[in-house]
Write a protein that holds these residues in place. Structure first.
Motif, PDB file in Angstrom:
ATOM      1  N   ALA A   1     -17.693  -5.249  -5.872  1.00 53.90           N
ATOM      2  CA  ALA A   1     -17.121  -4.215  -5.013  1.00 53.90           C
ATOM      3  C   ALA A   1     -15.698  -4.573  -4.594  1.00 53.90           C
ATOM      4  N   ALA A   2     -15.470  -5.841  -4.292  1.00 52.22           N
ATOM      5  CA  ALA A   2     -14.131  -6.277  -3.889  1.00 52.22           C
ATOM      6  C   ALA A   2     -13.138  -6.091  -5.028  1.00 52.22           C
ATOM      7  N   VAL A   3     -13.555  -6.411  -6.240  1.00 54.82           N
ATOM      8  CA  VAL A   3     -12.675  -6.260  -7.398  1.00 54.82           C
ATOM      9  C   VAL A   3     -12.351  -4.780  -7.636  1.00 54.82           C
ATOM     10  N   VAL A   4     -13.353  -3.925  -7.508  1.00 49.73           N
ATOM     11  CA  VAL A   4     -13.133  -2.497  -7.716  1.00 49.73           C
ATOM     12  C   VAL A   4     -12.165  -1.953  -6.664  1.00 49.73           C
ATOM     13  N   LEU A   5     -12.349  -2.341  -5.415  1.00 49.97           N
ATOM     14  CA  LEU A   5     -11.456  -1.880  -4.348  1.00 49.97           C
ATOM     15  C   LEU A   5     -10.035  -2.384  -4.583  1.00 49.97           C
ATOM     16  N   TYR A   6      -9.934  -3.622  -5.022  1.00 47.63           N
ATOM     17  CA  TYR A   6      -8.611  -4.184  -5.298  1.00 47.63           C
ATOM     18  C   TYR A   6      -7.932  -3.410  -6.423  1.00 47.63           C
ATOM     19  N   ALA A   7      -8.687  -3.107  -7.489  1.00 48.08           N
ATOM     20  CA  ALA A   7      -8.127  -2.343  -8.607  1.00 48.08           C
ATOM     21  C   ALA A   7      -7.677  -0.960  -8.135  1.00 48.08           C
ATOM     22  N   TRP A   8      -8.445  -0.356  -7.245  1.00 50.42           N
ATOM     23  CA  TRP A   8      -8.091   0.971  -6.729  1.00 50.42           C
ATOM     24  C   TRP A   8      -6.788   0.902  -5.945  1.00 50.42           C
ATOM     25  N   TRP A   9      -6.657  -0.131  -5.136  1.00 44.10           N
ATOM     26  CA  TRP A   9      -5.449  -0.284  -4.326  1.00 44.10           C
ATOM     27  C   TRP A   9      -4.246  -0.662  -5.194  1.00 44.10           C
ATOM     28  N   ALA A  10      -4.399  -1.650  -6.086  1.00 42.57           N
ATOM     29  CA  ALA A  10      -3.300  -2.161  -6.892  1.00 42.57           C
ATOM     30  C   ALA A  10      -2.751  -1.099  -7.837  1.00 42.57           C
ATOM     31  N   SER A  11      -3.614  -0.227  -8.330  1.00 40.22           N
ATOM     32  CA  SER A  11      -3.168   0.751  -9.320  1.00 40.22           C
ATOM     33  C   SER A  11      -2.429   1.935  -8.685  1.00 40.22           C
ATOM     34  N   ALA A  12      -2.366   1.974  -7.374  1.00 45.04           N
ATOM     35  CA  ALA A  12      -1.669   3.072  -6.698  1.00 45.04           C
ATOM     36  C   ALA A  12      -0.324   2.647  -6.142  1.00 45.04           C
ATOM     37  N   LEU A  13       0.058   1.396  -6.346  1.00 40.44           N
ATOM     38  CA  LEU A  13       1.297   0.895  -5.785  1.00 40.44           C
ATOM     39  C   LEU A  13       2.513   1.497  -6.491  1.00 40.44           C
ATOM     40  N   ARG A  14       3.621   1.528  -5.773  1.00 40.46           N
ATOM     41  CA  ARG A  14       4.837   2.129  -6.314  1.00 40.46           C
ATOM     42  C   ARG A  14       5.363   1.290  -7.466  1.00 40.46           C
ATOM     43  N   PRO A  15       5.791   1.921  -8.570  1.00 43.19           N
ATOM     44  CA  PRO A  15       6.310   1.160  -9.714  1.00 43.19           C
ATOM     45  C   PRO A  15       7.512   0.307  -9.323  1.00 43.19           C
TER      46      PRO A  15
END
Lengths: 69, 134
Positions: free
Chosen positions: B17-31
């Motif tokens: 769950a932590a990895v999935v949440l991290y992926a969700w957050w990291a993939s939305a960061l500004r380029p």
């Protein structure tokens, strides 16, 4: 060469990669991609770091260079 | 009374769950932001360290050695990946990009949505962990 031809080329190569992988898994006469990488890394341990550097570059290219639209 | 042994899937659920949440957050960061760079490099370093730790815990000599690579087998993979690289290069040097898409431009189209990018981030982490285990 137009967009359709370019995409067809990518699809053909992707299908060939998949077929080669499946042939290795099914008939065991050719190595799968995992086996090939394991042999390369086993023979040249430094290759692992080259592969990981490429993997990090891929992550930068996809997730840092571009973003959500 | 002995301790209850939880199934592996239950024990790993919080980490997953932590990895999935991290992926969700990291993939939305500004380029091209520092946060995006740190998220990618940091996640990569963690995945690499975790995979190395798992590899050290494996019993020595327990893995079945892979079959002989052989020149023909190696050439097959070299030829296929070489063909992909050549096709990509041929598209890259031609214009317009719409008529000659590269893998990057195709990926930008496919990964335009947040859920798709998060899934791709998870796949990227899994690929890194797999490479680190070789």
């Amino acid at each position: 060469m137009n967009r359709s031809a370019t995409l067809a080329g990518y699809a053909l190569i992707a299908a060939a990669l998949l077929a080669y992988q499946l042939a290795g898994m099914r008939w065991r006469r050719t190595p799968t991609i995992g086996e090939a990488l394991a042999r390369v890394v086993g023979r040249w341990p430094a290759a692992r770091y080259v592969l990981l550097a490429g993997w990090l570059w891929l992550g930068w290219h996809v997730f840092v260079r571009a973003g959500v639209r | 009374m002995g301790a209850i042994e939880l199934p592996a899937v239950v024990r790993r659920a919080p980490a997953v769950a932590a990895v999935v949440l991290y992926a969700w957050w990291a993939s939305a960061l500004r380029p091209f932001s520092w946060a995006a760079l740190v998220a990618v490099v940091g996640a990569g370093a963690v995945a690499f360290a975790v995979a190395l730790g798992a590899r050290r815990r494996d019993a020595p000599g327990s893995a079945t050695p892979p079959p002989s690579l052989g020149a023909a087998g190696a050439l097959g993979w070299v030829a296929l990946w070489g063909a992909l690289a050549a096709w990509e290069l041929a598209a890259y040097v031609q214009h317009p990009r719409g008529d000659h898409p590269t893998l990057s431009s195709l990926a930008d189209d496919v990964l335009g949505s947040h859920p798709a990018r998060a899934l791709a981030f998870l796949a990227w982490l899994a690929l890194g962990a797999g490479l680190a285990r070789r």
